[in-house]
Design an enzyme around this catalytic site. Structure first.
Site, mmCIF file in Angstrom:
data_model
loop_
_atom_site.group_PDB
_atom_site.id
_atom_site.type_symbol
_atom_site.label_atom_id
_atom_site.label_comp_id
_atom_site.label_asym_id
_atom_site.label_seq_id
_atom_site.Cartn_x
_atom_site.Cartn_y
_atom_site.Cartn_z
ATOM 1 N N SER A 42 0.740 -1.219 0.216
ATOM 2 C CA SER A 42 -0.054 0.196 -0.004
ATOM 3 C C SER A 42 0.836 1.455 -0.070
ATOM 4 C CB SER A 42 -0.877 -0.227 1.362
ATOM 5 O OG SER A 42 -0.224 0.089 2.337
ATOM 6 N N LYS A 119 0.811 4.547 7.092
ATOM 7 C CA LYS A 119 0.374 5.521 5.914
ATOM 8 C C LYS A 119 0.834 6.898 5.891
ATOM 9 C CE LYS A 119 -2.759 2.040 4.657
ATOM 10 N NZ LYS A 119 -2.747 1.163 3.656
#
Length: 278
Positions: A42, A119
């Site tokens: 990701s 993230k």
């Protein structure tokens, strides 16, 4: 008798040494740095599956999330940070707390599952964030994006979980070149980083997200292959992340392996050792 006492005393000293070592390691991990393996794609191409880094816990101060989570499946060990420091959960405050900067790469606890995620901070408290045609808008203004060529990887299972990459030029046969368009995104504070695009999908066009006070909006750099704040946590996304859920900042890749085990030295990515995270 003396020999027996000496032997039992030696065993006791060994146990004490092990206990002390574990306590010191636990304190070090709780207060300073926490090891973290990248399990998914990701955050490509900033972080690759198999990258190993230490998370700087001092960057944002301390909360219940700073306590270690220890999971060793083969031994049946599953100790959550909430089990140890849950008494400090719920007030969304931190000791010696410092807010992250926009663009920081952060490890945090998922607001619902408690699992560690990594993230990039895109939205700060009070911001309005929207994605339109794959472009991020912050408070109504689009971020600057410039083409930066193509990210190419081999179309094959990656890492211990054997995850196959998604490709912009897919479907791609095993061993083929898996391509993604690469861009440099520059946030309002001047921080620049790489992002990848695979294709059009629902997360490329969203409603306006109003980031609550004391919360942050996160996105993965591999924009079309990331479960992040664009999806509410009630439907398996992340949603807004409370300040107290932050664990620390990722500053540098220490080690990297493309294989299923770090022992497979022929899969080591030496070019990523000690690589700064942008």
């Amino acid at each position: 008798m003396a020999a027996t006492e000496k032997k039992s005393g030696g065993i006791l000293e060994t146990i004490k040494t092990v206990v002390y070592a574990l306590l010191i390691a636990g304190i070090f991990r709780s207060l300073f740095f926490q090891p973290f393996w990248i399990p998914s794609g990701s955050m490509k191409d900033t972080l690759l599956i198999g990258d190993f880094l230490f998370v700087n816990k001092m960057a944002y101060g301390y909360s219940y999330a700073s306590c270690p989570t220890v999971i060793v499946g083969v031994l049946g060990i599953n100790v959550d940070a909430g089990d140890i420091c849950g008494w400090a959960d719920g007030d969304n405050t931190r000791l010696f707390g410092n807010e992250p900067e926009r663009g920081d790469v952060v490890v945090f606890r998922h607001p619902v599952t408690g699992r560690d995620f990594i993230k990039r901070v895109i939205g700060m408290p009070g911001d309005k964030v929207q994605v339109k045609q794959g472009l991020v808008y912050i408070n109504g203004t689009p971020v600057k994006v410039e083409p930066d060529g193509t990210f190419v990887e081999v179309a094959e299972p990656q890492g211990p979980q054997r995850l196959s990459p998604r490709c912009e030029n897919g479907p791609v046969g095993h061993g083929g070149a898996c391509n993604k368009s690469k861009f440099i995104e520059t946030l309002p504070n001047g921080r620049s980083h790489s992002i990848l695009n695979i294709g059009n999908q629902p997360s490329d066009n969203t409603s306006v997200y109003s980031v609550p006070e004391g919360h942050f909006f996160f996105m993965g750099d591999n924009r079309d292959n990331s479960s992040d704040s664009r999806v509410p946590n009630i439907v398996n996304g992340v949603g807004f992340v409370p300040f107290e859920n932050l664990i620390g900042r990722a500053d540098r890749v220490m080690f990297s392996s493309a294989g299923t085990s770090m022992l497979y030295f022929w899969t080591w990515r030496s070019d990523r050792f000690f690589k700064a995270i942008q």
